[in-house]
Design a protein around this motif. Structure first.
Motif, PDB file in Angstrom:
ATOM      1  N   SER A   1       0.826  -1.204   0.000  1.00  0.00           N
ATOM      2  CA  SER A   1       0.000   0.000   0.000  1.00  0.00           C
ATOM      3  C   SER A   1       0.862   1.257   0.000  1.00  0.00           C
ATOM      4  O   SER A   1       0.412   2.313  -0.455  1.00  0.00           O
TER       5      SER A   1
ATOM      6  N   ARG B   1     -10.948   5.411  -4.674  1.00  0.00           N
ATOM      7  CA  ARG B   1     -12.124   4.547  -4.628  1.00  0.00           C
ATOM      8  C   ARG B   1     -11.805   3.157  -5.172  1.00  0.00           C
ATOM      9  O   ARG B   1     -12.251   2.139  -4.638  1.00  0.00           O
TER      10      ARG B   1
ATOM     11  N   ALA C   1      -9.730   1.180  -2.613  1.00  0.00           N
ATOM     12  CA  ALA C   1     -10.550   0.627  -1.538  1.00  0.00           C
ATOM     13  C   ALA C   1     -11.301  -0.614  -2.009  1.00  0.00           C
ATOM     14  O   ALA C   1     -11.347  -1.638  -1.311  1.00  0.00           O
TER      15      ALA C   1
ATOM     16  N   LEU D   1     -10.049  -4.428  -0.731  1.00  0.00           N
ATOM     17  CA  LEU D   1     -10.967  -5.102   0.184  1.00  0.00           C
ATOM     18  C   LEU D   1     -11.543  -6.398  -0.383  1.00  0.00           C
ATOM     19  O   LEU D   1     -11.691  -7.380   0.347  1.00  0.00           O
TER      20      LEU D   1
END
Length: 245
Positions: A134, A144, A147, A151
């Motif tokens: 990351s 966006r 994420a 996830l």
């Protein structure tokens, strides 16, 4: 044992090829150490204008070697050295990239891929997180999209990877797509390239300095956890982990 990274020189360009088919070019201690040494050699060569990082086989890099993972601190050092190398590093991808391999791809200054390439951040399905990777990726990815894919572990293609900032370009023929890129780099001055890279990679270098140590600690703790042991065991046994619904 045969070398897991091969270096080949052409005018202005050194190509480093990941060649560890037994584990799909996974980030073993051997591969990380060998790649770090090869990058240092290329960085010290005054005839080299840029480094191309590519692979044999159908996988650019499968992420951590789950049977024999490298120390997260060593992987972070590799990412830092790519970001700080005074020469551009260009990724050339024709296959799959998973988990930690996406950090290796993301820290490169320019990244190009062919149509058969696929991408996935698979860590959450193993009880892990894309912690160390990351650091270079978040400064470059659409927030966006980061994420979502961090996830969910969904796979996506080269067009989507380009849209979200993971790739610079994708082409039906990756070598044809890279021709103008490499031609431009060959014509550039060493001083000009080094100074310009210091500008374009500044956010990545700053993130590594600020967050790298904390992310290596997080990664090490997750790998040692019960959930990660279950997730990794389930992967080897080709079954769903106990938490899957």
């Amino acid at each position: 044992m045969p070398p897991v990274v091969h270096a080949a020189k052409a005018p202005g360009i050194t190509t480093l090829t990941l060649d560890s088919p037994a584990n799909r070019n996974a980030l073993s201690a051997d591969l990380v150490a060998t790649l770090r040494a090869a990058l240092a050699d290329a960085g010290a060569d005054p005839q080299v204008r840029a480094v191309v990082l590519t692979h044999t086989g159908t996988t650019f890099c499968a992420g951590a070697d789950l049977k024999s993972p490298c120390d997260p601190a060593d992987f972070l050092a590799l990412l830092r050295e790519i970001a700080e190398l005074p020469k551009p590093v260009v990724a050339r991808v024709t296959g799959h990239v998973r988990a930690g391999g996406l950090g290796l791809l993301g820290v490169c200054d320019i990244a190009a891929a062919g149509p058969q390439s696929t991408y996935a951040f698979t860590e959450t399905h193993l009880g892990l997180a894309p912690a160390v990777i990351s650091v270079p990726l978040l400064p470059r990815l659409d927030p966006r999209a980061a994420a979502r894919y961090f996830l969910t572990a969904e796979a996506f293609d080269a067009a989507e990877a380009t849209r979200i900032g993971l790739l610079t370009l994708h082409a039906d023929d990756v070598d044809e797509g890279l021709e103008p890129v490499l031609a431009g780099l060959r014509k550039a001055s060493p001083q000009g390239l080094a100074a310009t890279k210091s500008l374009t990679a500044a956010a990545v270098r700053e993130a590594v300095a600020q967050d790298g140590a904390r992310m290596t600690e997080l990664s090490a703790g997750l790998f040692a956890s019960d959930e990660a042991r279950e997730g990794i065991t389930a992967r080897f046994e080709r079954r769903n982990p106990s938490w899957a619904m």
